[in-house]
Design an enzyme around this catalytic site. Structure first.
Site, short mmCIF file in Angstrom:
data_model
loop_
_atom_site.label_atom_id
_atom_site.label_comp_id
_atom_site.label_asym_id
_atom_site.label_seq_id
_atom_site.Cartn_x
_atom_site.Cartn_y
_atom_site.Cartn_z
N ARG A 1 58.67 77.15 95.69
CA ARG A 1 57.71 76.61 96.64
C ARG A 1 58.32 77.15 98.03
NH1 ARG A 1 57.73 70.72 96.19
NH2 ARG A 1 56.34 70.91 94.34
N TYR A 2 59.47 76.94 98.28
CA TYR A 2 59.90 77.11 99.51
C TYR A 2 60.59 78.61 99.66
CZ TYR A 2 59.60 71.87 99.91
OH TYR A 2 59.59 70.63 99.82
N ARG B 1 64.32 78.77 98.69
CA ARG B 1 65.16 77.81 97.84
C ARG B 1 64.22 77.97 96.47
NH1 ARG B 1 63.88 73.02 101.61
NH2 ARG B 1 62.96 74.81 102.93
N CYS C 1 67.24 64.29 79.00
CA CYS C 1 67.64 63.28 79.96
C CYS C 1 68.54 62.12 79.25
CB CYS C 1 66.54 62.84 80.52
SG CYS C 1 65.74 63.82 81.87
N CYS D 1 62.84 58.10 82.39
CA CYS D 1 62.42 57.00 83.25
C CYS D 1 60.97 57.07 83.03
CB CYS D 1 62.77 57.70 84.69
SG CYS D 1 64.46 58.10 84.92
N CYS E 1 58.71 59.18 85.75
CA CYS E 1 59.22 60.66 85.88
C CYS E 1 57.96 61.63 86.54
CB CYS E 1 59.52 61.23 84.44
SG CYS E 1 60.35 63.03 84.58
N ARG F 1 58.11 64.66 86.10
CA ARG F 1 57.70 65.68 84.99
C ARG F 1 57.40 64.95 83.87
NH1 ARG F 1 62.31 68.49 87.72
NH2 ARG F 1 61.11 69.64 89.33
N ASP G 1 55.48 59.71 93.03
CA ASP G 1 54.28 60.82 93.23
C ASP G 1 53.16 60.25 92.44
OD1 ASP G 1 56.09 62.81 94.50
OD2 ASP G 1 56.97 63.31 92.75
N ASP H 1 56.02 63.69 98.51
CA ASP H 1 55.70 65.24 98.26
C ASP H 1 54.42 65.33 98.00
OD1 ASP H 1 56.69 67.71 97.25
OD2 ASP H 1 58.17 66.73 96.04
N LYS I 1 57.86 68.54 100.89
CA LYS I 1 58.22 67.33 101.12
C LYS I 1 57.98 67.06 102.54
CE LYS I 1 61.81 67.15 97.58
NZ LYS I 1 61.70 68.59 96.91
C1 LIG Z 1 62.68 69.25 96.54
C2 LIG Z 1 62.67 70.70 96.21
C3 LIG Z 1 63.29 71.66 96.76
C4 LIG Z 1 64.62 71.24 97.57
O1 LIG Z 1 64.04 70.76 98.92
P1 LIG Z 1 65.07 70.37 99.87
O2 LIG Z 1 64.28 69.62 101.00
O3 LIG Z 1 65.86 71.61 100.51
O4 LIG Z 1 66.05 69.39 99.40
C5 LIG Z 1 63.23 73.01 96.49
N1 LIG Z 1 62.13 73.47 95.50
C6 LIG Z 1 61.32 72.29 95.04
C7 LIG Z 1 60.24 72.87 94.03
C8 LIG Z 1 61.42 71.12 95.52
O5 LIG Z 1 60.57 70.27 94.86
#
Ligand SMILES: *Cc1c(COP(=O)(O)O)cnc(C)c1O
Length: 354
Positions: free
Chosen positions: A90-91, A94, A103, A107, A110, A112, A271, A308, A315
């Site tokens: 998504r980012y 990362r 798990c 939870c 959850c 997911r 969420d 989120d 986020k």
């Molecule tokens: C939360 C998340 C991250 C990491 O986010 P940070 O703000 O860097 O901790 C990366 N990818 C996805 C899909 C996430 O939901």
């Protein structure tokens, strides 16, 4: 003494088993677990029975899970951002790589919930290899978040090969693991696990804790083992109605976390996931609570409150309004005690050129 695999194998997953420990409406619980399975390992069950509703509500099926037509199964659009199965990109820099479908407890809230413990969640060595291959091909990825399910439910050997393979990728700078295991099944955190993990620094571990009662002698020891292995520990807490939506409870949790060397990282707004509405709070509650934490605790103890957002927004941090006004002459600011201050502005309004 039982080892962690044995404890996990004795988890309560059926109505019949559960009714031996907790008074329940068996018909309702049966109905719920047809849709959303239950799993409560004996360590957590015993603790929850001893400590009460704040822990029990996190794991006991509730009929309201089935009467929730407001929310979506996958509000964060994870499936849409999944270029290969079990990996979310998504980012830009990362990725989140899911390596385990199991798990230590399920939870009820959850994110997911649509997948965990159900047939839709299939993680195989092959899917993990495909994920690792994707990361190799995407040189912009410098941070890999290993998630699931719970990665720490894999064997030491499996974790070893996954971490080695991810570490072997040149452009990956840091690796993170997200886990609820240190709080929910601390017996899993063995000296051998710590020895495996410490080979892959810089490795960070973010642990899911929701209530101060989850911090026990066992979970403290687990965190100590990990911290002594040089792993920086953070925490992620989900804000939950009737569980931790209270300033004293959250403050106690954050203080206890710091005392076991875990730095609070995120406080998540729950969420809008189908089946968890009854555990969600309004945003106002979250902002109010984070303001209380800020006013009473050291900055070290205060996590970022984040939402989120559905539709790929990622986020978004939310803060109480401290900046009352901003102009060329002054910033009008509100202090933690609610008093108003004027702060002199600097006339050059733009960042310096580099
Ligand atoms: C939360 C998340 C991250 C990491 O986010 P940070 O703000 O860097 O901790 C990366 N990818 C996805 C899909 C996430 O939901």
């Amino acid at each position: 003494m039982k080892n962690w695999q044995q404890i996990l194998q004795s988890s309560v997953t059926t109505t019949e088993q559960l009714s031996k420990f907790v008074q329940i409406n068996t018909q309702q619980v049966e109905q719920v677990i047809q849709h959303y399975p239950m799993k409560i390992n004996p360590y957590f069950l015993k603790l929850a029975i001893k400590k009460g509703p704040s822990l029990l509500r996190q794991v006991l099926p509730d009929i309201r899970e089935l009467y929730d037509d407001v929310c979506q199964a996958d509000p964060l659009g994870e499936e849409k951002n999944s270029p290969v199965p079990n990996l979310i990109h998504r980012y830009r820099d990362r990725v989140l790589l899911m390596v385990s479908q199991e798990c230590a407890i399920y939870c009820r809230f959850c994110t997911r919930k649509r997948r965990v413990g159900r047939n839709g969640f299939k993680i195989t060595r092959e899917s993990i290899e495909k994920g690792i291959d994707y990361i190799k091909r995407h040189r912009e990825v410098r941070d890999v978040l290993i998630s699931g399910g719970d990665p720490l439910l894999l064997s030491d050997e499996q974790l070893d090969w996954i971490l080695a393979a991810v570490r072997d990728i040149r452009h990956v700078e840091i690796v993170r693991i997200g886990s609820r295991v240190p709080g929910a099944l601390p017996q899993r955190v063995t000296p051998h696990l710590a020895k495996v993990l410490r080979k892959y620094h810089p490795l960070y571990l973010n642990i899911h804790f929701n209530h101060p009662d989850e911090i026990t002698k066992e979970s403290s020891q687990a965190c100590q083992l990990l911290a002594d292995a040089g792993i920086p520990l953070g925490s992620q807490t989900v804000l939950l109605r009737g569980i931790n939506d209270n300033a004293e409870v959250l403050a106690a949790l954050m203080k206890k976390l710091l005392a076991i060397r875990v730095r609070p990282y995120y406080l998540f707004q729950a969420d809008p996931v189908k089946g968890i509405s009854h555990l969600r709070t309004s945003i106002e509650v979250g902002i109010h609570l984070i303001e209380k934490l800020r006013a009473n605790l050291s900055g070290m103890a205060v996590p970022d409150y984040v939402v989120d957002v559905p539709g790929n927004g990622g986020k978004i941090p939310l803060l109480p309004q401290y900046l009352v006004e901003l102009n060329e002459k002054e910033a009008v600011l509100r202090s933690y005690q609610g008093e108003i201050y004027s702060y002199p502005q600097k006339p050059d309004l733009h960042p310096s050129a580099h």
